[in-house]
Scaffold this motif. Structure first.
Motif, PDB file in Angstrom:
ATOM      1  N   ARG A 240       2.777  14.906   2.159  1.00 15.54           N
ATOM      2  CA  ARG A 240       3.252  13.765   2.934  1.00 15.54           C
ATOM      3  C   ARG A 240       2.998  12.520   2.088  1.00 15.54           C
ATOM      4  O   ARG A 240       2.056  12.480   1.307  1.00 15.54           O
ATOM      5  N   TYR A 241       3.828  11.493   2.288  1.00 14.41           N
ATOM      6  CA  TYR A 241       3.650  10.279   1.508  1.00 14.41           C
ATOM      7  C   TYR A 241       4.336   9.120   2.216  1.00 14.41           C
ATOM      8  O   TYR A 241       5.169   9.302   3.107  1.00 14.41           O
ATOM      9  N   GLY A 242       3.951   7.917   1.831  1.00 17.27           N
ATOM     10  CA  GLY A 242       4.543   6.742   2.444  1.00 17.27           C
ATOM     11  C   GLY A 242       4.140   5.474   1.719  1.00 17.27           C
ATOM     12  O   GLY A 242       3.246   5.474   0.867  1.00 17.27           O
ATOM     13  N   ALA A 243       4.810   4.373   2.052  1.00 16.55           N
ATOM     14  CA  ALA A 243       4.518   3.070   1.467  1.00 16.55           C
ATOM     15  C   ALA A 243       4.673   2.006   2.542  1.00 16.55           C
ATOM     16  O   ALA A 243       5.423   2.181   3.512  1.00 16.55           O
ATOM     17  N   ARG A 244       3.957   0.895   2.377  1.00 14.26           N
ATOM     18  CA  ARG A 244       3.954  -0.161   3.386  1.00 14.26           C
ATOM     19  C   ARG A 244       3.805  -1.520   2.723  1.00 14.26           C
ATOM     20  O   ARG A 244       3.062  -1.676   1.750  1.00 14.26           O
ATOM     21  N   VAL A 245       4.503  -2.505   3.298  1.00 14.09           N
ATOM     22  CA  VAL A 245       4.272  -3.912   2.993  1.00 14.09           C
ATOM     23  C   VAL A 245       3.685  -4.547   4.253  1.00 14.09           C
ATOM     24  O   VAL A 245       4.282  -4.460   5.318  1.00 14.09           O
TER      25      VAL A 245
ATOM     26  N   GLY B  25       0.817  -1.206   0.000  1.00 15.75           N
ATOM     27  CA  GLY B  25       0.000   0.000   0.000  1.00 15.75           C
ATOM     28  C   GLY B  25       0.851   1.256   0.000  1.00 15.75           C
ATOM     29  O   GLY B  25       1.994   1.255   0.455  1.00 15.75           O
ATOM     30  N   ALA B  26       0.275   2.349  -0.512  1.00 11.38           N
ATOM     31  CA  ALA B  26       0.972   3.631  -0.550  1.00 11.38           C
ATOM     32  C   ALA B  26      -0.052   4.761  -0.515  1.00 11.38           C
ATOM     33  O   ALA B  26      -1.222   4.572  -0.883  1.00 11.38           O
ATOM     34  N   TYR B  27       0.389   5.931  -0.054  1.00 12.92           N
ATOM     35  CA  TYR B  27      -0.489   7.102  -0.061  1.00 12.92           C
ATOM     36  C   TYR B  27       0.321   8.349  -0.376  1.00 12.92           C
ATOM     37  O   TYR B  27       1.539   8.409  -0.174  1.00 12.92           O
ATOM     38  N   TYR B  28      -0.380   9.359  -0.879  1.00 13.55           N
ATOM     39  CA  TYR B  28       0.197  10.684  -1.107  1.00 13.55           C
ATOM     40  C   TYR B  28      -0.843  11.705  -0.674  1.00 13.55           C
ATOM     41  O   TYR B  28      -1.999  11.661  -1.122  1.00 13.55           O
ATOM     42  N   SER B  29      -0.460  12.632   0.213  1.00 12.00           N
ATOM     43  CA  SER B  29      -1.385  13.624   0.737  1.00 12.00           C
ATOM     44  C   SER B  29      -0.795  15.019   0.562  1.00 12.00           C
ATOM     45  O   SER B  29       0.366  15.259   0.908  1.00 12.00           O
ATOM     46  N   GLU B  30      -1.590  15.925   0.014  1.00 12.57           N
ATOM     47  CA  GLU B  30      -1.160  17.302  -0.235  1.00 12.57           C
ATOM     48  C   GLU B  30      -2.062  18.251   0.544  1.00 12.57           C
ATOM     49  O   GLU B  30      -3.290  18.094   0.538  1.00 12.57           O
ATOM     50  N   VAL B  31      -1.459  19.219   1.244  1.00 16.03           N
ATOM     51  CA  VAL B  31      -2.209  20.139   2.095  1.00 16.03           C
ATOM     52  C   VAL B  31      -1.886  21.571   1.708  1.00 16.03           C
ATOM     53  O   VAL B  31      -0.717  21.924   1.508  1.00 16.03           O
ATOM     54  N   ASP B  32      -2.932  22.396   1.633  1.00 17.37           N
ATOM     55  CA  ASP B  32      -2.764  23.796   1.263  1.00 17.37           C
ATOM     56  C   ASP B  32      -3.614  24.650   2.206  1.00 17.37           C
ATOM     57  O   ASP B  32      -4.594  24.179   2.785  1.00 17.37           O
ATOM     58  N   HIS B  33      -3.215  25.922   2.374  1.00 16.83           N
ATOM     59  CA  HIS B  33      -3.918  26.840   3.265  1.00 16.83           C
ATOM     60  C   HIS B  33      -4.153  28.149   2.530  1.00 16.83           C
ATOM     61  O   HIS B  33      -3.269  28.642   1.816  1.00 16.83           O
ATOM     62  N   ASP B  34      -5.355  28.725   2.719  1.00 16.70           N
ATOM     63  CA  ASP B  34      -5.671  29.966   2.006  1.00 16.70           C
ATOM     64  C   ASP B  34      -5.120  31.199   2.699  1.00 16.70           C
ATOM     65  O   ASP B  34      -5.339  32.320   2.250  1.00 16.70           O
ATOM     66  N   ASN B  35      -4.364  31.015   3.793  1.00 16.26           N
ATOM     67  CA  ASN B  35      -3.866  32.151   4.573  1.00 16.26           C
ATOM     68  C   ASN B  35      -2.368  32.377   4.372  1.00 16.26           C
ATOM     69  O   ASN B  35      -1.663  32.822   5.266  1.00 16.26           O
ATOM     70  N   GLY B  36      -1.879  31.986   3.198  1.00 13.47           N
ATOM     71  CA  GLY B  36      -0.505  32.289   2.850  1.00 13.47           C
ATOM     72  C   GLY B  36       0.496  31.205   3.140  1.00 13.47           C
ATOM     73  O   GLY B  36       1.680  31.354   2.811  1.00 13.47           O
ATOM     74  N   ALA B  37       0.107  30.115   3.749  1.00 12.97           N
ATOM     75  CA  ALA B  37       1.048  29.032   4.031  1.00 12.97           C
ATOM     76  C   ALA B  37       1.387  28.287   2.745  1.00 12.97           C
ATOM     77  O   ALA B  37       0.546  28.089   1.879  1.00 12.97           O
ATOM     78  N   THR B  38       2.650  27.902   2.609  1.00 11.52           N
ATOM     79  CA  THR B  38       3.092  27.195   1.421  1.00 11.52           C
ATOM     80  C   THR B  38       2.504  25.782   1.392  1.00 11.52           C
ATOM     81  O   THR B  38       2.420  25.109   2.408  1.00 11.52           O
TER      82      THR B  38
END
Length: 383
Positions: free
Chosen positions: A372-377, A355-368
């Motif tokens: 985050r991501y990872g993989a697992r067996v 399994g694997a995941y990719y997560s992207e986070v954004d903020h409307d208050n100026g934060a870049t």
């Protein structure tokens, strides 16, 4: 006579577990008093993922600091024993379940530990430690790091909260009670409750930058659900609400335990295809959270996507940006996938998942924007 029979069963189980006997789904004993079965599983994970340095805020870059990362490589997992008892009469039944587990970290614990009584007409009362109806199923969820446990350590300052209508679902530390009823084969209703100290919902000592007081009192969360299951479909709606005022308060005396959430799901399962469409929304103190998820599993392949929004009205003035989520709206998008290799090496009920995941986070208050991501067996063996 019955005691002697159960002693014989215990001996047979111990011998089968210690002698390298072929894998079995469980060992079952049927006597005049009822049925007792023992089974379990082994679940071990080999992980590679990244997280933000020291567990600090995802949104540190808003204050001009560079966001650090730590790459993690580790192994975790547990061995679980599943013990079930069942006794029937012409009109009623009594059941229990106990699931002690041993983690590879050396810790011990328990998943389920409950007792239930009911009637063959469809009513049931369950008391103990368990999970209530799932309003936000994730499908073949092998690795989605943010998801946490069912009810504890879910909310963390500095992170993007992914609400999934599970704050009152169960497996808390102070026990729970649920009353349910089935109407034929298609309708199911349930009212579950969760009691006790709910400060452990917050993974940390602060909420919006304000310190959480230690003198929390017992909460009482009520979680009604209604589900309709015509043939291969499931349609379900529910909510969860804390009925006790000031069960968890912050340093200002504000009632941060006042949280009300709603959930809905549409699911389909037939001939190796499973599909879930989920929605959840929560109104909390100076914050609201909304989440939409869709996932499917087909021929051992699982794919899912989750979109979440957190709208925070206010945070503590002067709080360090290293530790909190800033006010405003932050949005997260998470894509995850998995594959199941069944009966590896020809061993029945020994599966390996990737399994694997990719997560992207954004903020409307100026934060870049950050990710985050990872993989697992995962090695999974049922016995």
């Amino acid at each position: 006579m019955q005691l002697a029979r159960y002693k014989k069963l215990s001996l047979a189980v111990m011998l089968s577990m210690g002698s390298g006997a072929p894998a079995m789904a469980d060992v079952t004993y049927e006597g005049e008093a009822g049925t007792l079965s023992v089974g379990g599983d082994v679940e071990l994970n080999i992980n590679a993922y990244n997280e933000h340095e020291g567990g600090s805020s995802l949104f540190r870059t808003q204050s001009g600091e560079r966001l650090g990362r730590d790459d993690r490589f580790n192994q975790d997992g547990r061995i679980l024993i599943d013990i079930n008892g069942d006794r029937q009469t012409s009109r009623h039944y009594a059941r229990f379940k106990l699931q002690p587990l041993w983690n590879t970290s050396g810790d011990t614990g328990v998943d389920d530990a409950w007792f239930a009584v009911g009637s063959h007409t469809g009513s049931e009362l369950k008391v103990g430690r368990f999970e209530a109806f799932d309003l936000f199923p994730l499908g073949q969820d092998v690795f989605v790091q943010y998801s946490g446990s069912t009810s504890n350590s879910l909310y963390s300052d500095g992170q993007s909260y992914v609400y999934q209508a599970r704050e009152g679902r169960g497996r808390g530390d102070s026990g729970q009670i649920a009353l349910s009823h089935r109407f034929g084969d298609t309708m199911y209703t349930e009212v579950a409750t969760l009691f006790g100290d709910r400060s452990d919902l917050f993974d940390g000592d602060t909420y919006h930058g304000y310190d959480i007081e230690d003198d929390s009192k017992s909460a009482a969360i009520v979680r009604p659900v209604i589900a309709w299951t015509p043939e291969s479909w499931t349609f379900a709606v529910g909510m969860e609400a804390n009925l006790v005022n000031d069960s968890v308060i912050d340093e200002r005396g504000e009632d941060i335990g006042d949280r009300t959430g709603y959930g809905a799901r549409v699911s389909y399962g037939h001939e190796g295809l499973d599909f879930n469409l989920n929605f959840a929304h929560m109104e909390a103190h100076e914050e609201s959270n909304s989440t939409v998820g869709v996932n499917t599993v087909w021929n051992n392949v699982g794919v899912g996507y989750i979109y979440a929004e957190n709208d925070i009205d206010d945070v503590k003035p002067g709080a360090s940006m290293k530790d909190i989520t800033p006010a405003g709206v932050n949005k997260s998008s998470t894509l995850y996938s998995s594959y199941r290799f069944a009966n590896v090496l020809g061993i029945n009920q020994f599966d390996t998942y990737v399994g694997a995941y990719y997560s992207e986070v954004d903020h409307d208050n100026g934060a870049t924007e950050t990710d985050r991501y990872g993989a697992r067996v995962r090695l999974k063996y049922l016995f």
